[in-house]
Design a protein around this motif. Structure first.
Motif: not given
Length: 552
Positions: A118-144
């Motif tokens: 993964p790129t850093d952007a791939d990992l950050a995207r998963a953290i930001t939007r969470g993973v629909p279809g799993s229990a992981m919620p978005p963490f978009s409230h954290l700073s960039d």
């Protein structure tokens, strides 16, 4: 026999012996791991743009919150599921399906590169939007900055695990874990009748074995991930895709597969991949269904009223309270969970009343058989400006929970606790184990250990259908003493929906209560249980933290 004793044992990961490492491995680990102790801006509950670069985060009320290091953020928000060292073995992992990702293995599912690193952007995207279809919620409230630092830390777990084997040099590890060239989706081919027929044919040949002929995930069942966890094929009809339903995202999934799962890459020509992507998208009953799981933190306003607070969930006074729809997601994934819970709240300066409403296909208000599970709902409160982990708090950072149970509601309506005789009216017993009354038969109260210990689950009656509890992380849920049970509640099922009312004094009278006041703010989260779907204990649908804003 259904146990009436609460599990108060905290889950712990089994300590593993430290691997033997050579000098090369130790040097590689030291060189590769990022610094984790530097404070990060915007690591509190909210990260407004004005707080960037200040080293201080702002809470939803604007009060300053002490900055956290990336290691502290990970320990608080990520480790409960992914584990302290990223092994997917956190204390909550046993409650989740799909299981949390094991970062140490480097099998990242949602990548955008030819190498699948993964790129850093791939990992950050998963953290930001969470993973629909799993229990992981978005963490978009954290700073960039925080999300970017977490992405580096996640990759570091993979690097450290490789270094620990002693088989790779630092250069080898860098090469293996560095993202390769991007996998750019070529221009989409025209959508024609011929391409649609091609997509349907390819799906039947290449996808139906696992996803089922109609794409509802009802094909092959005996599949496992590289970690050994059972996995089910995605139900395309539900329209929820882990990486999003954008055509270019699905193109990458089809082309490169999902590392660590039975879905492998394929070498179809681009035109055929596009035909297959369009067919998969056509199977979804609602386009963009997964977008509802991207909801960030919202605010529930507790409106002040000069009138008496409602005593029931159906009172007309609720129309004056603003409604907020809050996304629910299951910890144990299923494809048709309730999408949202609608919350309303009122206060009169002395008490607060909260009403929750959510859809449920069946009324499940009994737990009198071992295979029966009751519907329920809970309110979780934290007075901290930067709340603890939304999954029942953290050690040293407790949360207050109000848990309404449909079975207790039925007991209240019946005038006392119902027992197995309700579902087995013709049963025969030599001595029915009820407490001995004046001139009656039965067991002395001392033999009913749960009741004698004042376990509210075993109580002879429930003045309220709500139990007042505290927790400091998974496995620590503890009921407040009987005299401290000060939350009232009532619920009713009608027209395929539950409506439940919670009421309590604003100012908590007991040490475990979260005290509230007019003009103040707190953090609130909700959960609902669908007994008909097998929900019980930690198997439930939940919301993330939201702001609770109490009008003056």
């Amino acid at each position: 026999m259904r146990s009436i004793i609460r599990n108060s044992i905290t889950s712990h990961a089994t300590p593993q012996p430290a691997p033997r490492r050579g000098l090369r491995a130790a040097l590689a680990a030291a060189l590769l791991l990022p610094a984790l102790s530097a404070p990060l801006p915007g690591c509190g509950p909210e990260s407004p743009s004005g707080a960037q670069g200040t080293g201080v985060a702002a809470s939803s009320s604007g009060a300053p919150v002490k900055s956290q290091t990336v290691a502290e953020v990970y320990a608080s928000q990520c480790a409960p599921c992914h584990g302290a060292t990223g092994g997917g073995d956190g204390p909550a992992a046993y409650l989740l399906n799909p299981k949390p990702r094991n970062f140490q293995m480097g099998k990242f599912r949602l990548t955008s590169t030819v190498s699948n690193a993964p790129t850093d952007a791939d990992l950050a995207r998963a953290i930001t939007r969470g993973v629909p279809g799993s229990a992981m919620p978005p963490f978009s409230h954290l700073s960039d900055e925080t999300r970017a630092a977490l992405a580096v830390m996640v990759r570091g777990f993979w690097q450290k695990a490789l270094a620990a084997t002693g088989e790779y040099s630092a250069a080898d590890i860098t090469e293996k874990t560095t993202a390769g060239p991007p996998l750019d989706a070529p221009a989409e081919t025209p959508d024609t009748a011929e391409s649609r027929a091609t997509g349907a044919r390819l799906f039947e040949v290449r996808c139906a074995e696992c996803h089922g002929k109609t794409g509802h995930g009802d094909g092959k069942k005996d599949m496992k991930t590289s970690e050994g966890h059972q996995i089910l094929a995605r139900d395309f009809g539900a329209g929820v895709f882990k990486g999003g339903d954008e055509p270019e995202q699905l193109y990458r999934r089809v082309r490169r597969g999902l590392p660590g799962t039975p879905m492998t890459e394929n070498d179809l020509p681009p035109a055929e991949i596009w035909s297959l992507v369009r067919h998969v998208r056509s199977l979804a009953t609602a386009q963009g269904a997964g977008e509802r799981y991207l909801q960030g933190r919202a605010a529930l306003t507790v409106k002040r009223t000069a009138s008496a607070l409602p005593e029931s969930e159906a009172a007309p006074a609720w129309s004056a309270a603003p409604a907020v729809d809050l996304t629910l997601r299951p910890l144990w994934w299923r494809d048709n969970p309730p999408q949202a819970v609608t919350a309303r709240a009122l206060h009169d300066g002395k008490e607060i009343a909260v009403r929750l409403e959510w859809p449920d296909p069946t009324e499940d208000a009994d737990n009198l058989k071992t295979e029966m599970f009751t519907d329920g709902a809970a309110v979780q409160l934290s007075a901290e400006a930067a709340p603890p982990f939304f999954g029942m708090g953290e050690p040293g950072r407790p949360v207050n929970l109000w848990h309404w149970k449909a079975c207790w509601e039925q007991d209240r309506i019946a005038g006392g606790p119902r027992d197995v005789a309700v579902v087995y009216p013709a049963m025969h017993v030599d001595q029915y184990p009820n407490p001995r009354g004046p001139g009656g038969t039965g067991a002395p109260v001392g033999y009913l250990t749960g009741r004698d210990a004042q376990n509210p689950v075993s109580a002879a009656s429930h003045p309220s259908a709500v139990e007042d509890l505290n927790a400091r992380q998974f496995g620590t849920l503890t009921t407040q003493p009987v005299k401290a049970q000060n939350v009232r509640g009532v619920g009713a099922f009608q027209g395929g929906k539950w409506r439940v009312l919670f009421r309590r004094a604003l100012s908590g009278a007991d040490p475990g209560d979260v005290s509230l006041a007019a003009g103040s703010e707190a953090n609130v989260a909700f959960a609902v249980w669908d007994g008909g779907a097998g929900d019980r204990d930690g198997r439930k649908c939940y919301t993330v933290w939201h702001a609770l804003k109490i009008e003056r």
